[in-house]
Design a protein around this motif. Structure first.
Motif, PDB file in Angstrom:
ATOM      1  N   LYS A  71       0.817  -1.207   0.000  1.00  0.00           N
ATOM      2  CA  LYS A  71       0.000   0.000   0.000  1.00  0.00           C
ATOM      3  C   LYS A  71       0.856   1.264   0.000  1.00  0.00           C
ATOM      4  O   LYS A  71       0.574   2.222  -0.717  1.00  0.00           O
ATOM      5  N   ARG A  72       1.932   1.255   0.770  1.00  0.00           N
ATOM      6  CA  ARG A  72       2.728   2.471   0.948  1.00  0.00           C
ATOM      7  C   ARG A  72       3.838   2.632  -0.080  1.00  0.00           C
ATOM      8  O   ARG A  72       4.223   3.749  -0.416  1.00  0.00           O
ATOM      9  N   LYS A  73       4.373   1.524  -0.582  1.00  0.00           N
ATOM     10  CA  LYS A  73       5.497   1.600  -1.524  1.00  0.00           C
ATOM     11  C   LYS A  73       5.143   1.175  -2.944  1.00  0.00           C
ATOM     12  O   LYS A  73       5.900   1.456  -3.874  1.00  0.00           O
ATOM     13  N   THR A 205      -1.932   7.866  -1.686  1.00  0.00           N
ATOM     14  CA  THR A 205      -1.624   9.201  -2.204  1.00  0.00           C
ATOM     15  C   THR A 205      -0.908  10.017  -1.135  1.00  0.00           C
ATOM     16  O   THR A 205      -0.826   9.616   0.036  1.00  0.00           O
ATOM     17  N   ALA A 206      -0.396  11.181  -1.551  1.00  0.00           N
ATOM     18  CA  ALA A 206       0.274  12.073  -0.600  1.00  0.00           C
ATOM     19  C   ALA A 206      -0.701  12.504   0.494  1.00  0.00           C
ATOM     20  O   ALA A 206      -0.331  12.634   1.669  1.00  0.00           O
ATOM     21  N   GLU A 207      -1.973  12.726   0.092  1.00  0.00           N
ATOM     22  CA  GLU A 207      -2.989  13.136   1.065  1.00  0.00           C
ATOM     23  C   GLU A 207      -3.258  12.022   2.079  1.00  0.00           C
ATOM     24  O   GLU A 207      -3.377  12.272   3.284  1.00  0.00           O
ATOM     25  N   GLU A 208      -3.347  10.779   1.586  1.00  0.00           N
ATOM     26  CA  GLU A 208      -3.581   9.646   2.473  1.00  0.00           C
ATOM     27  C   GLU A 208      -2.405   9.431   3.416  1.00  0.00           C
ATOM     28  O   GLU A 208      -2.589   9.120   4.597  1.00  0.00           O
ATOM     29  N   LYS A 209      -1.186   9.623   2.897  1.00  0.00           N
ATOM     30  CA  LYS A 209      -0.008   9.478   3.740  1.00  0.00           C
ATOM     31  C   LYS A 209       0.012  10.528   4.843  1.00  0.00           C
ATOM     32  O   LYS A 209       0.314  10.222   6.004  1.00  0.00           O
ATOM     33  N   ALA A 210      -0.317  11.773   4.461  1.00  0.00           N
ATOM     34  CA  ALA A 210      -0.343  12.851   5.452  1.00  0.00           C
ATOM     35  C   ALA A 210      -1.395  12.579   6.528  1.00  0.00           C
ATOM     36  O   ALA A 210      -1.150  12.794   7.720  1.00  0.00           O
ATOM     37  N   ALA A 211      -2.553  12.096   6.100  1.00  0.00           N
ATOM     38  CA  ALA A 211      -3.622  11.797   7.061  1.00  0.00           C
ATOM     39  C   ALA A 211      -3.201  10.663   7.996  1.00  0.00           C
ATOM     40  O   ALA A 211      -3.480  10.696   9.193  1.00  0.00           O
ATOM     41  N   LEU A 213      -0.084   9.820   8.855  1.00  0.00           N
ATOM     42  CA  LEU A 213       0.967  10.283   9.758  1.00  0.00           C
ATOM     43  C   LEU A 213       0.427  11.220  10.831  1.00  0.00           C
ATOM     44  O   LEU A 213       0.956  11.256  11.946  1.00  0.00           O
ATOM     45  N   SER A 214      -0.623  11.966  10.493  1.00  0.00           N
ATOM     46  CA  SER A 214      -1.184  12.908  11.461  1.00  0.00           C
ATOM     47  C   SER A 214      -2.170  12.239  12.416  1.00  0.00           C
ATOM     48  O   SER A 214      -2.589  12.825  13.410  1.00  0.00           O
ATOM     49  N   GLY A 215      -2.545  11.006  12.071  1.00  0.00           N
ATOM     50  CA  GLY A 215      -3.491  10.288  12.924  1.00  0.00           C
ATOM     51  C   GLY A 215      -4.908  10.783  12.794  1.00  0.00           C
ATOM     52  O   GLY A 215      -5.737  10.550  13.683  1.00  0.00           O
ATOM     53  N   SER A 216      -5.229  11.455  11.676  1.00  0.00           N
ATOM     54  CA  SER A 216      -6.562  12.028  11.511  1.00  0.00           C
ATOM     55  C   SER A 216      -7.565  11.068  10.884  1.00  0.00           C
ATOM     56  O   SER A 216      -8.722  11.422  10.692  1.00  0.00           O
TER      57      SER A 216
END
Length: 422
Positions: A71-73, A205-211, A213-216
């Motif tokens: 999923k991540r790579k 996506t970058a948005e999913e990764k940011a979410a 990492l932020s725990g949102s």
């Protein structure tokens, strides 16, 4: 996906077919080597299965992490990492014969198991993506499954005939050409995958990764484990893979040790078991639209029980043919079990994921973890074989098959339809 783009993906499609082949080839290499380690390292029947156990325990360790890596790579990174790990794992097994170390052999099988788990998670969705999804994507997966069966057929045949007609001649060094072939295919696969652009539609996506990492991201109170039919199906997968591997692995060690049978003849019938799986998959694909997964699992499980019980109660001395070409009748019936085990995975998967909706992907990761049954069940079976005899050990597989019948009849019913899955 246009025809032009499809043509551009010919090379990676071929490589995915090769990796499908390698999954079964390397996995069955671990099982086939049981005969070798009983001779070279003096292993008991149970210890002869440590290679397979290590190979499949790796699934328990890597199933869910491999899904996260994918999923991540993405497909390409995961496939390249799996190929490198597979090359190293087979290389360690190759070295074990010259190092005269059973520990090194088991370590190599464990490392190779990480690769097999990662490849299993990659090849199915990647072929579906490269085929553009839909019917063509499914068609590519079916062709890949056929390549998998071919790999499973060839590995025990090569090991058995390289070893020869007597178990006293069995050494890792004699089976070394099989491992060299595996490493060469891994090396070629790495080069082709590295030089090919592969679509990554499911990579976060970058948005999913940011979410993330932020725990949102809100946590869902449900999961695949909220469904009873999935939990029972996951247990069924654990038993099924143990049955699939236990039937040929135990037979291989037992019949290879009989002076009038030997490794070469036994290997022919063990290869026949995997060939029967190929035939069964082709037949299953042809009738799959007309026969329900429930009925397919029910009747193949019942047939497998019948074949095993016949094999258990036929006298060991009963044989077909004469002289060096005589074949044990009981081994023939165990070979025929491949026709039954061929369609069980798909049937169990369909039944246990029915109605899961958005939880299906997570369910697949759990399934891959429980593939470890392919190592644990044969190990337990051969512990029984050391105490009560190899033929009597098949009662364990009869019990596992009885559970599959229970699952087909009652356990596969979805009683949690109130859980939202969209």
């Amino acid at each position: 996906m246009t025809a032009t783009k499809q043509q551009n993906f010919t090379a990676p499609i071929i490589v995915m077919f090769a990796l499908f082949f390698m999954i079964a080839f390397v996995t069955n290499l671990a099982g086939s080597m049981g005969v070798v380690v009983t001779n070279q390292f003096g292993a008991s029947k149970a210890l002869s299965q440590l290679g397979s156990l290590a190979n499949f325990i790796a699934y328990a360790c890597m199933g869910i992490p491999a899904g996260l890596i994918l999923k991540r790579k993405g497909y390409k990174f995961t496939a390249l990492a799996a190929v490198i790990i597979g090359f190293i794992g087979v290389g360690i097994q190759f070295i074990s014969g010259y190092a005269e170390s059973f520990f090194v052999y088991v370590l190599g099988a464990f490392v190779a198991g990480f690769s097999m788990c990662m490849l299993n998670i990659v090849v199915n969705p990647m072929l579906n993506t490269l085929g553009g999804g839909g019917n063509h994507g499914n068609q590519l997966i079916q062709w890949g499954g056929s390549c998998n069966s071919i790999g499973g057929t060839i590995a025990p045949f090569l090991v058995g005939w390289l070893v020869g007609g007597s178990i006293q001649d069995a050494t890792v060094a004699k089976a070394a050409p099989v491992m060299i072939i595996a490493m060469v295919i891994f090396a070629i696969a790495f080069i082709v995958i590295a030089r090919t652009d592969i679509p990554e539609p499911h990579m976060e996506t970058a948005e999913e990764k940011a979410a993330r990492l932020s725990g949102s991201i809100a946590k869902d109170k449900y999961s695949p484990l909220s469904f009873r039919h999935f939990i029972l199906g996951a247990i069924a997968i654990f038993f099924y893979v143990g049955i699939e591997v236990g039937i040929p692995n135990t037979a291989n060690v037992y019949f290879s040790g009989l002076e009038w049978v030997g490794p070469a003849l036994t290997a022919t019938f063990i290869s026949g078991y995997w060939l029967c799986m190929l035939i069964g998959r082709l037949c299953g694909g042809a009738i799959g639209a007309k026969v329900s997964s429930r009925n397919m699992l029910l009747w193949t499980s019942a047939a497998a029980i019948l074949f095993i019980i016949i094999a258990m109660f036929i006298p060991e001395t009963a044989k077909i043919g004469a002289g060096d070409k005589a074949a044990p009748v009981s081994l023939i019936f165990l070979m025929l079990c491949g026709l039954c085990t061929s369609v069980m995975w798909g049937s169990i998967f369909n039944l246990s994921t029915e109605g899961l909706g958005k939880y299906t992907a997570a369910a697949s990761g759990i399934f891959m973890t429980l593939v470890c049954g392919g190592g644990i069940i044969p190990f337990v079976q051969n512990l029984i074989a050391d105490k009560a005899g190899s033929i009597n050990s098949y009662w364990l597989l009869v019990a596992c098959l009885a559970y599959l019948i229970f699952y087909a009849v009652a356990g596969s019913k979805n009683v949690n339809k109130d859980i939202p899955t969209e």
